[in-house]
Motif scaffolding. Structure first.
Motif, PDB file in Angstrom:
ATOM      1  N   ARG A   1       0.857  -1.186   0.000  1.00 20.39           N
ATOM      2  CA  ARG A   1       0.000   0.000   0.000  1.00 20.39           C
ATOM      3  C   ARG A   1       0.887   1.227   0.000  1.00 20.39           C
ATOM      4  NH1 ARG A   1      -2.647   0.230   6.057  1.00 20.39           N
ATOM      5  NH2 ARG A   1      -0.818   1.056   7.103  1.00 20.39           N
ATOM      6  N   GLY A   2       0.354   2.312  -0.491  1.00 21.11           N
ATOM      7  CA  GLY A   2       1.077   3.571  -0.522  1.00 21.11           C
ATOM      8  C   GLY A   2       0.415   4.564   0.412  1.00 21.11           C
ATOM      9  N   ARG A   3       0.394   5.814  -0.007  1.00 22.45           N
ATOM     10  CA  ARG A   3      -0.097   6.807   0.949  1.00 22.45           C
ATOM     11  C   ARG A   3      -1.610   6.854   1.048  1.00 22.45           C
ATOM     12  NH1 ARG A   3       1.611  12.319  -2.269  1.00 22.45           N
ATOM     13  NH2 ARG A   3       0.641  11.623  -4.188  1.00 22.45           N
ATOM     14  N   GLN A   4      -2.337   6.160   0.148  1.00 20.73           N
ATOM     15  CA  GLN A   4      -3.798   6.112   0.306  1.00 20.73           C
ATOM     16  C   GLN A   4      -4.201   5.018   1.304  1.00 20.73           C
ATOM     17  OE1 GLN A   4      -2.402   6.112  -2.831  1.00 20.73           O
ATOM     18  NE2 GLN A   4      -2.819   8.264  -3.293  1.00 20.73           N
ATOM     19  N   LYS A   5      -3.238   4.291   1.852  1.00 14.47           N
ATOM     20  CA  LYS A   5      -3.496   3.221   2.817  1.00 14.47           C
ATOM     21  C   LYS A   5      -4.445   2.174   2.248  1.00 14.47           C
ATOM     22  CE  LYS A   5      -4.865   5.567   6.439  1.00 14.47           C
ATOM     23  NZ  LYS A   5      -5.227   5.760   7.849  1.00 14.47           N
TER      24      LYS A   5
ATOM     25  N   ASP B   1      -2.595   7.659 -12.994  1.00 18.34           N
ATOM     26  CA  ASP B   1      -3.572   7.486 -11.915  1.00 18.34           C
ATOM     27  C   ASP B   1      -2.884   7.060 -10.617  1.00 18.34           C
ATOM     28  OD1 ASP B   1      -5.656   8.068 -13.640  1.00 18.34           O
ATOM     29  OD2 ASP B   1      -5.907   5.957 -14.222  1.00 18.34           O
ATOM     30  N   ILE B   2      -3.601   7.267  -9.535  1.00 16.88           N
ATOM     31  CA  ILE B   2      -3.125   6.833  -8.220  1.00 16.88           C
ATOM     32  C   ILE B   2      -2.782   5.344  -8.258  1.00 16.88           C
ATOM     33  CG2 ILE B   2      -4.173   6.175  -5.999  1.00 16.88           C
ATOM     34  CD1 ILE B   2      -5.283   9.017  -5.859  1.00 16.88           C
ATOM     35  N   GLY B   3      -1.656   4.964  -7.665  1.00 17.87           N
ATOM     36  CA  GLY B   3      -1.292   3.554  -7.572  1.00 17.87           C
ATOM     37  C   GLY B   3      -0.389   3.051  -8.693  1.00 17.87           C
ATOM     38  N   ASP B   4       0.162   3.947  -9.485  1.00 18.54           N
ATOM     39  CA  ASP B   4       1.069   3.522 -10.570  1.00 18.54           C
ATOM     40  C   ASP B   4       2.287   2.781 -10.030  1.00 18.54           C
ATOM     41  OD1 ASP B   4      -0.280   4.282 -12.801  1.00 18.54           O
ATOM     42  OD2 ASP B   4       0.844   6.135 -13.150  1.00 18.54           O
TER      43      ASP B   4
HETATM   44 MG   LIG Z   1      -1.049   5.085  -3.700  1.00 20.12          MG
END
Ligand SMILES: [Mg+2]
Ligand SMILES: Nc1ncnc2c1ncn2[C@@H]1O[C@H](COP(=O)(O)OP(=O)(O)OP(=O)(O)O)[C@@H](O)[C@H]1O
Length: 112
Positions: free
Chosen positions: A36-40, A85-88
């Motif tokens: 996971r990244g910063r969007q948890k 997009d988010i999550g690349d």
């Molecule tokens: Mg992310």
């Protein structure tokens, strides 16, 4: 030497492999990971309501190259993994102290 460690979308792996091959980089280690990244994680909307996925399946690609090739590989990875997009994903560059080709005993730069 540097290890380029990219954690990317599963869908982008074929493009990444092709891009590296085109540039003459063949050796790699590939793992199926979760992260996971910063969007948890991710919020998903279903008929039954909203639920959260904490860890998302990703592919980790590790490529060890000579210092002078590190930027080329990093750019090729980034270009083929980017959708905007988010999550690349994310790429880490890690110094590598030594390497050994077990079959021949070659070490250091000769072993990469
Ligand atoms: Mg992310
Ligand atoms: N700080 C970190 N340390 C280790 N791994 C990480 C870190 N940040 C992200 N990752 C790994 O990279 C994957 C992809 O991260 P992701 O692309 O969501 O990063 P992000 O910082 O949230 O960027 P974005 O805002 O574009 O989503 C994660 O699932 C996780 O495996």
């Amino acid at each position: 030497m540097k290890k380029i460690e990219a954690i990317v979308r599963e869908e982008s792996f074929d493009a990444i492999k092709r891009a590296l091959e085109e540039k003459g980089y063949f050796g790699m280690t590939v793992s199926h990971v979760e992260g996971r990244g910063r969007q948890k994680g991710l919020k998903l909307q279903q008929r039954s309501g909203e639920f959260e996925v904490d860890l998302i399946p990703k592919v980790k690609v590790e490529v060890v190259v000579l210092d002078e090739d590190a930027m080329t590989v990093l750019r090729a990875l980034a270009a083929s993994a980017r959708t905007g997009d988010i999550g690349d994903g994310k790429i880490f560059v890690i110094p590598v102290e030594d390497a050994l080709r077990i079959r021949t005993g070659e070490s250091g730069m000769d072993a990469v």
